[in-house]
Motif scaffolding. Structure first.
Motif, short mmCIF file in Angstrom:
data_model
loop_
_atom_site.label_atom_id
_atom_site.label_comp_id
_atom_site.label_asym_id
_atom_site.label_seq_id
_atom_site.Cartn_x
_atom_site.Cartn_y
_atom_site.Cartn_z
N ARG A 68 0.93 -1.02 -0.05
CA ARG A 68 0.44 0.03 -0.24
C ARG A 68 0.79 1.02 -0.22
NH1 ARG A 68 -5.59 -0.53 -1.03
NH2 ARG A 68 -6.13 -2.67 -0.32
N GLY A 69 0.35 2.36 -0.92
CA GLY A 69 0.61 3.82 -0.83
C GLY A 69 1.45 3.55 -1.41
N LYS A 70 2.33 2.25 -2.25
CA LYS A 70 4.10 2.42 -3.23
C LYS A 70 4.04 2.58 -4.66
CE LYS A 70 7.17 1.64 0.49
NZ LYS A 70 7.16 2.73 1.07
N PHE A 71 2.68 2.72 -5.07
CA PHE A 71 1.71 2.30 -6.45
C PHE A 71 1.50 4.05 -7.03
CE2 PHE A 71 -1.24 2.77 -9.89
CZ PHE A 71 -0.58 2.86 -11.14
N ALA A 72 2.35 4.77 -8.02
CA ALA A 72 1.94 6.13 -8.11
C ALA A 72 1.30 6.30 -9.94
CB ALA A 72 2.61 7.22 -7.96
N ALA A 73 0.54 6.20 -9.74
CA ALA A 73 0.00 6.53 -11.90
C ALA A 73 0.61 7.61 -12.14
CB ALA A 73 -1.34 7.08 -11.51
N TRP A 74 0.44 7.86 -13.18
CA TRP A 74 1.67 8.95 -14.28
C TRP A 74 0.50 9.80 -14.84
CZ3 TRP A 74 7.09 7.32 -15.92
CH2 TRP A 74 7.89 8.57 -16.93
N ALA A 146 -10.17 12.37 -8.74
CA ALA A 146 -9.76 10.74 -9.38
C ALA A 146 -7.83 11.05 -9.71
CB ALA A 146 -10.47 11.67 -11.03
N PRO A 147 -7.45 12.02 -9.19
CA PRO A 147 -5.97 11.35 -9.53
C PRO A 147 -5.38 10.83 -7.94
CG PRO A 147 -6.40 13.98 -10.20
CD PRO A 147 -7.28 13.19 -9.83
N ASP A 148 -6.47 11.43 -7.10
CA ASP A 148 -5.98 10.57 -5.31
C ASP A 148 -7.03 8.87 -5.46
OD1 ASP A 148 -4.12 12.13 -4.51
OD2 ASP A 148 -6.28 13.67 -4.05
N LEU A 149 -7.82 9.13 -6.31
CA LEU A 149 -8.29 7.92 -6.07
C LEU A 149 -7.80 6.70 -6.72
CD1 LEU A 149 -12.53 8.83 -6.02
CD2 LEU A 149 -11.06 8.55 -4.25
N ILE A 150 -7.75 6.80 -8.34
CA ILE A 150 -7.08 5.67 -8.94
C ILE A 150 -6.08 5.36 -8.33
CG2 ILE A 150 -6.07 5.16 -11.51
CD1 ILE A 150 -7.74 8.04 -12.48
N PRO A 151 -5.18 5.79 -7.45
CA PRO A 151 -3.95 4.82 -6.94
C PRO A 151 -4.56 3.63 -6.12
CG PRO A 151 -3.12 6.90 -6.95
CD PRO A 151 -4.46 6.99 -7.87
N ALA A 152 -5.49 4.87 -4.92
CA ALA A 152 -5.85 2.97 -4.13
C ALA A 152 -6.85 2.75 -4.71
CB ALA A 152 -6.88 3.86 -3.20
N TRP A 153 -7.46 2.68 -5.96
CA TRP A 153 -8.56 1.67 -6.15
C TRP A 153 -7.17 1.06 -7.18
CZ3 TRP A 153 -12.39 5.86 -8.62
CH2 TRP A 153 -12.99 5.93 -7.44
N VAL A 154 -6.42 1.13 -7.92
CA VAL A 154 -5.45 -0.12 -8.77
C VAL A 154 -5.26 -0.96 -7.33
CG1 VAL A 154 -3.54 -0.50 -10.29
CG2 VAL A 154 -4.92 1.48 -10.68
N GLU A 155 -4.44 -0.81 -6.20
CA GLU A 155 -4.12 -1.46 -5.39
C GLU A 155 -5.11 -2.38 -4.63
OE1 GLU A 155 -0.04 1.43 -3.75
OE2 GLU A 155 -2.06 1.72 -2.59
N ASP A 156 -6.52 -1.58 -4.13
CA ASP A 156 -7.18 -2.71 -3.86
C ASP A 156 -7.43 -3.59 -5.13
OD1 ASP A 156 -7.63 -0.85 -1.79
OD2 ASP A 156 -9.74 0.46 -2.41
N ILE A 157 -7.12 -3.52 -6.06
CA ILE A 157 -7.55 -4.66 -7.03
C ILE A 157 -6.08 -4.82 -6.99
CG2 ILE A 157 -7.66 -5.46 -9.76
CD1 ILE A 157 -9.63 -2.50 -10.24
#
Length: 201
Positions: A68-74, A146-157
């Motif tokens: 958690r918290g390590k993934f960042a979308a570009w 969206a910029p904050d939600l996307i990384p969190a949602w990707v990590e959930d998946i």
């Protein structure tokens, strides 16, 4: 693909419920789907392009595996007004999802967080395409967040994919080597030598 679109696309490949081999998705990076085979001037150009794509693939995979918290979308940013253009990233992610649309629809054992994450990402895709049926104030709020939600949602998946899917039979996507010799097996999984497969371009 632009860099942001590629980032979304590779992320979608990595969190897919079923494995998608590079032999299937690499050609889409070059736009081969619409324009025929990608054209490179030299084999060295092909090698360098493949190295860069696979290096980025590995970077995303490593970030997802770190927790958690390590993934960042570009995301691209509009320099005129500092607006984050998450829609371009989302286009790439949705393109990857479309490669396994049935697997997403039939994905088993979706917990509440994963279901919410998947629904949220699909809604963002609809917003980006101006197809959302949500009230305007909700669209505006999702667009802002969206910029904050996307990384969190990707990590959930990703967490769901790694721990709950089909009783844990899904394994982490292996990190692919970014450098490959001409006579080595192609990393796309075809079983052919690189020079007879992806190296032909």
């Amino acid at each position: 693909m632009s860099v942001s679109q590629l980032d979304g696309f590779l992320t979608g490949i990595l969190v897919s419920p079923t494995l998608i081999l590079p032999s299937e998705w690499l050609k889409l990076v070059w736009g081969a789907e619409e324009d025929g085979d990608a054209v490179f001037e030299t084999e060295r150009d092909v090698q360098r392009a493949l190295e860069l794509v696979m290096q980025h693939y590995n970077t995303i995979a490593a970030a997802l595996q770190q927790g958690r918290g390590k993934f960042a979308a570009w995301f691209d940013v509009d320099t005129r007004n500092d607006e984050t253009l998450w829609e371009i990233w989302m286009e790439g992610f949705a393109h990857a999802m479309a490669l396994r649309a049935d697997a997403w629809v039939l994905a088993p054992n979706l917990d509440r967080a994963t279901r919410a994450a998947l629904s949220g990402l699909l809604e963002l895709h609809r917003i980006a395409n101006r197809e959302s049926r949500l009230p305007k104030d909700e669209i505006d709020e999702l667009t802002r967040l969206a910029p904050d939600l996307i990384p969190a949602w990707v990590e959930d998946i990703h967490v769901w994919r790694m721990t709950a899917h089909t009783g844990g039979s899904v394994r982490p996507a292996p990190l692919a080597s970014s450098k490959i010799g001409r006579n080595e097996p192609c990393h796309c999984g075809s079983g052919k030598k690189y020079k007879k497969c992806c190296g032909l371009n």
